[in-house]
Design a protein around this motif. Structure first.
Motif, PDB file in Angstrom:
ATOM      1  N   ASP A   6       0.860  -1.179   0.000  1.00  0.00           N
ATOM      2  CA  ASP A   6       0.000   0.000   0.000  1.00  0.00           C
ATOM      3  C   ASP A   6       0.899   1.232   0.000  1.00  0.00           C
ATOM      4  N   VAL A   7       0.350   2.390  -0.380  1.00  0.00           N
ATOM      5  CA  VAL A   7       1.158   3.604  -0.455  1.00  0.00           C
ATOM      6  C   VAL A   7       0.436   4.748   0.248  1.00  0.00           C
ATOM      7  N   PRO A   8       1.193   5.684   0.849  1.00  0.00           N
ATOM      8  CA  PRO A   8       0.556   6.872   1.451  1.00  0.00           C
ATOM      9  C   PRO A   8       0.026   7.806   0.372  1.00  0.00           C
ATOM     10  N   THR A   9      -1.060   8.492   0.670  1.00  0.00           N
ATOM     11  CA  THR A   9      -1.647   9.459  -0.246  1.00  0.00           C
ATOM     12  C   THR A   9      -1.980  10.735   0.523  1.00  0.00           C
ATOM     13  N   GLN A  10      -2.269  11.788  -0.213  1.00  0.00           N
ATOM     14  CA  GLN A  10      -2.723  13.028   0.423  1.00  0.00           C
ATOM     15  C   GLN A  10      -4.171  12.837   0.866  1.00  0.00           C
ATOM     16  N   VAL A  11      -4.469  13.178   2.105  1.00  0.00           N
ATOM     17  CA  VAL A  11      -5.826  12.961   2.631  1.00  0.00           C
ATOM     18  C   VAL A  11      -6.493  14.258   3.063  1.00  0.00           C
ATOM     19  N   VAL A  12      -5.779  15.389   2.981  1.00  0.00           N
ATOM     20  CA  VAL A  12      -6.340  16.679   3.380  1.00  0.00           C
ATOM     21  C   VAL A  12      -6.549  17.522   2.121  1.00  0.00           C
ATOM     22  N   PHE A  13      -7.792  17.926   1.912  1.00  0.00           N
ATOM     23  CA  PHE A  13      -8.145  18.693   0.735  1.00  0.00           C
ATOM     24  C   PHE A  13      -8.940  19.920   1.150  1.00  0.00           C
ATOM     25  N   GLU A  14      -9.213  20.777   0.196  1.00  0.00           N
ATOM     26  CA  GLU A  14      -9.971  21.990   0.492  1.00  0.00           C
ATOM     27  C   GLU A  14     -11.366  21.662   1.012  1.00  0.00           C
ATOM     28  N   TRP A  15     -11.946  20.574   0.511  1.00  0.00           N
ATOM     29  CA  TRP A  15     -13.321  20.262   0.858  1.00  0.00           C
ATOM     30  C   TRP A  15     -13.476  19.556   2.204  1.00  0.00           C
ATOM     31  N   ASN A  16     -12.392  19.101   2.821  1.00  0.00           N
ATOM     32  CA  ASN A  16     -12.539  18.427   4.124  1.00  0.00           C
ATOM     33  C   ASN A  16     -11.686  19.059   5.218  1.00  0.00           C
ATOM     34  N   SER A  17     -11.305  20.319   5.022  1.00  0.00           N
ATOM     35  CA  SER A  17     -10.528  21.020   6.046  1.00  0.00           C
ATOM     36  C   SER A  17     -11.012  22.459   6.144  1.00  0.00           C
ATOM     37  N   PRO A  18     -10.824  23.088   7.318  1.00  0.00           N
ATOM     38  CA  PRO A  18     -11.274  24.480   7.487  1.00  0.00           C
ATOM     39  C   PRO A  18     -10.517  25.398   6.544  1.00  0.00           C
ATOM     40  N   ARG A  19     -11.243  26.212   5.824  1.00  0.00           N
ATOM     41  CA  ARG A  19     -10.616  27.141   4.902  1.00  0.00           C
ATOM     42  C   ARG A  19     -10.104  28.365   5.650  1.00  0.00           C
ATOM     43  N   HIS A  20      -8.993  28.911   5.181  1.00  0.00           N
ATOM     44  CA  HIS A  20      -8.452  30.140   5.758  1.00  0.00           C
ATOM     45  C   HIS A  20      -8.875  31.289   4.872  1.00  0.00           C
ATOM     46  N   THR A  21      -9.949  31.956   5.258  1.00  0.00           N
ATOM     47  CA  THR A  21     -10.422  33.103   4.490  1.00  0.00           C
ATOM     48  C   THR A  21     -10.061  34.376   5.226  1.00  0.00           C
ATOM     49  N   THR A  22      -9.836  35.428   4.469  1.00  0.00           N
ATOM     50  CA  THR A  22      -9.450  36.689   5.100  1.00  0.00           C
ATOM     51  C   THR A  22     -10.560  37.233   5.969  1.00  0.00           C
ATOM     52  N   ASP A  23     -11.813  36.843   5.680  1.00  0.00           N
ATOM     53  CA  ASP A  23     -12.924  37.331   6.481  1.00  0.00           C
ATOM     54  C   ASP A  23     -12.858  36.815   7.907  1.00  0.00           C
ATOM     55  N   GLU A  24     -12.140  35.690   8.119  1.00  0.00           N
ATOM     56  CA  GLU A  24     -12.033  35.138   9.458  1.00  0.00           C
ATOM     57  C   GLU A  24     -10.794  35.650  10.182  1.00  0.00           C
ATOM     58  N   ALA A  25      -9.951  36.435   9.492  1.00  0.00           N
ATOM     59  CA  ALA A  25      -8.678  36.847  10.078  1.00  0.00           C
ATOM     60  C   ALA A  25      -8.871  37.761  11.280  1.00  0.00           C
ATOM     61  N   VAL A  26      -9.949  38.532  11.293  1.00  0.00           N
ATOM     62  CA  VAL A  26     -10.215  39.444  12.397  1.00  0.00           C
ATOM     63  C   VAL A  26     -11.607  39.138  12.950  1.00  0.00           C
ATOM     64  N   PRO A  27     -11.728  38.853  14.244  1.00  0.00           N
ATOM     65  CA  PRO A  27     -13.052  38.585  14.822  1.00  0.00           C
ATOM     66  C   PRO A  27     -14.009  39.732  14.535  1.00  0.00           C
ATOM     67  N   PRO A  28     -15.287  39.416  14.284  1.00  0.00           N
ATOM     68  CA  PRO A  28     -16.226  40.463  13.856  1.00  0.00           C
ATOM     69  C   PRO A  28     -16.409  41.589  14.860  1.00  0.00           C
ATOM     70  N   ARG A  29     -16.214  41.328  16.162  1.00  0.00           N
ATOM     71  CA  ARG A  29     -16.430  42.374  17.156  1.00  0.00           C
ATOM     72  C   ARG A  29     -15.214  43.287  17.313  1.00  0.00           C
ATOM     73  N   ARG A  30     -14.083  42.850  16.802  1.00  0.00           N
ATOM     74  CA  ARG A  30     -12.868  43.647  16.988  1.00  0.00           C
ATOM     75  C   ARG A  30     -12.904  44.869  16.072  1.00  0.00           C
ATOM     76  N   ARG A  31     -12.581  46.006  16.609  1.00  0.00           N
ATOM     77  CA  ARG A  31     -12.618  47.240  15.830  1.00  0.00           C
ATOM     78  C   ARG A  31     -11.590  48.211  16.366  1.00  0.00           C
TER      79      ARG A  31
END
Length: 374
Positions: A124-149
């Motif tokens: 058997d061989v190792p494969t990549q198991v982490v993809f965009e569809w099964n892991s939390p995405r890093h979006t810029t909208d999440e970079a700053v908590p909504p209440r922070r100002r």
């Protein structure tokens, strides 16, 4: 063949050598060589330890070895972490997914030889198991908590007034606490005047200031070398130069005072190190000291809890943008890699927006193409 850091060890490639508990031996060797590969990339030892712990936890959770991992193991692992009694934050989940993805990318790189070994030994061989569809995405909208100002300018004045009032009150009472209160008051103003993060502020030294030959009026305080800026994951701290800008020229006199015998020199520990912020018993004040002091002053000023010490940095970005500075200059001043991050830090006031709209309307009405239409 080129010997790469992290390449499979020779004893595993010798087909004449039998392996006792082969699965455990191979997995241990994988982790050991991955550490070597990450060290060769210049990643920090703390980041390497954390990444290896995450991979070991994932392997135990899946109850399978890497050459038998699949995407559903990642789903189960991350969902269990999120669904725990104390669910992990999205940023922590992203770091877990990132470590597993990096480990799988290392194993599947043919230059290191792991796929060929696993196929020969385990069929058997190792494969990549982490993809965009099964892991939390890093979006810029999440970079700053909504209440922070950012602070409004009225809130900022109230906060600094409250910090100065603490100094005056403690001094009038004859309390020794007036000296650290004065240090913290100066530190908060410096954090705002240079857009500093909490750790960047705490790690400053008196040698970090220097002249700006283009603005000789600022003397020895025309620029600031930030030597402990936030780096990318595992890379360690970065450096950047922050220029003193005319909108914050008041900080020059403040720093001259603080670095005189009447300021920093009043601390008995000031001669033990070059830290800009000595404390009563040690060479420098810690981040937690500034956090506690900030929260106390904020409460005295009657300001909302959503305003954190980091909000002073948001305010710096916002007020430079309102003053008309180029966004790229502001981005470089605060050390952001992407302009989108700087944009998230910007909380321009309603007055500024109205003035901008009025200028645009006035410019459009006064343009030649609109002349004679009325």
């Amino acid at each position: 063949m080129e010997l790469l850091p992290g390449r499979i060890p020779d004893f595993l490639t010798d087909q004449d050598v039998g392996l006792l508990r082969a699965e455990d031996r191979v997995f241990e060797a994988m982790l050991d060589r991955w550490r070597a590969q990450m060290l060769a990339r210049g990643l920090t030892t703390a980041f390497i330890r954390s990444s290896c712990r995450t991979v070991e936890r994932f392997k135990d959770h899946a109850n399978e070895y890497p050459w038998r991992w699949s995407a559903h193991h990642v789903d189960d692992f991350l969902s269990d972490q999120r669904g725990d009694a104390r669910p992990l934050s999205l940023s922590t989940l992203r770091s877990y997914a990132g470590a597993i993805r990096a480990f799988c990318a290392y194993l599947t790189d043919s230059r290191y030889g792991w796929a060929a070994l696993c196929e020969r030994v385990f069929a058997d061989v190792p494969t990549q198991v982490v993809f965009e569809w099964n892991s939390p995405r890093h979006t810029t909208d999440e970079a700053v908590p909504p209440r922070r100002r950012a602070f409004t300018k009225t809130e900022l004045q109230a906060f600094f007034d409250a910090a100065d009032d603490v100094v005056d009150t403690e001094f009038a009472k004859g309390s020794k606490r007036w000296l650290p209160a004065m240090r913290d008051s100066v530190a908060f103003k410096v954090a705002y005047a240079y857009g500093l993060r909490r750790r960047e502020l705490a790690m400053l030294e008196d040698v970090d200031f220097g002249p700006n030959p283009h603005v000789p009026a600022f003397g020895a305080f025309g620029s600031l070398q930030v030597r402990w800026a936030k780096g990318t994951k595992g890379s360690g701290p970065r450096r950047r130069t922050v220029l003193t800008v005319p909108e914050f020229e008041w900080v020059v006199d403040l720093l001259r005072f603080w670095l005189s015998p009447e300021g920093r020199g009043r601390f008995a520990t000031a001669d033990r190190s070059q830290s800009l912020w000595p404390s009563e018993r040690s060479a420098s004040a810690a981040v937690r000291n500034f956090d506690r002091s900030f929260q106390s002053v904020r409460k005295l000023a009657g300001l909302p809890e959503e305003l954190s010490l980091h909000a002073l940095r948001h305010s710096y970005v916002t007020h430079l943008i309102e003053a008309g500075y180029d966004p790229l200059f502001v981005q470089q001043q605060v050390g952001h890699s992407y302009s989108s991050t700087t944009a998230l830090y910007t909380s321009v006031s309603s007055d500024f927006k109205h003035r901008t709209i009025q200028r645009m309307i006035a410019a459009r009405i006064g343009s030649p193409e609109n002349e004679g239409r009325n």
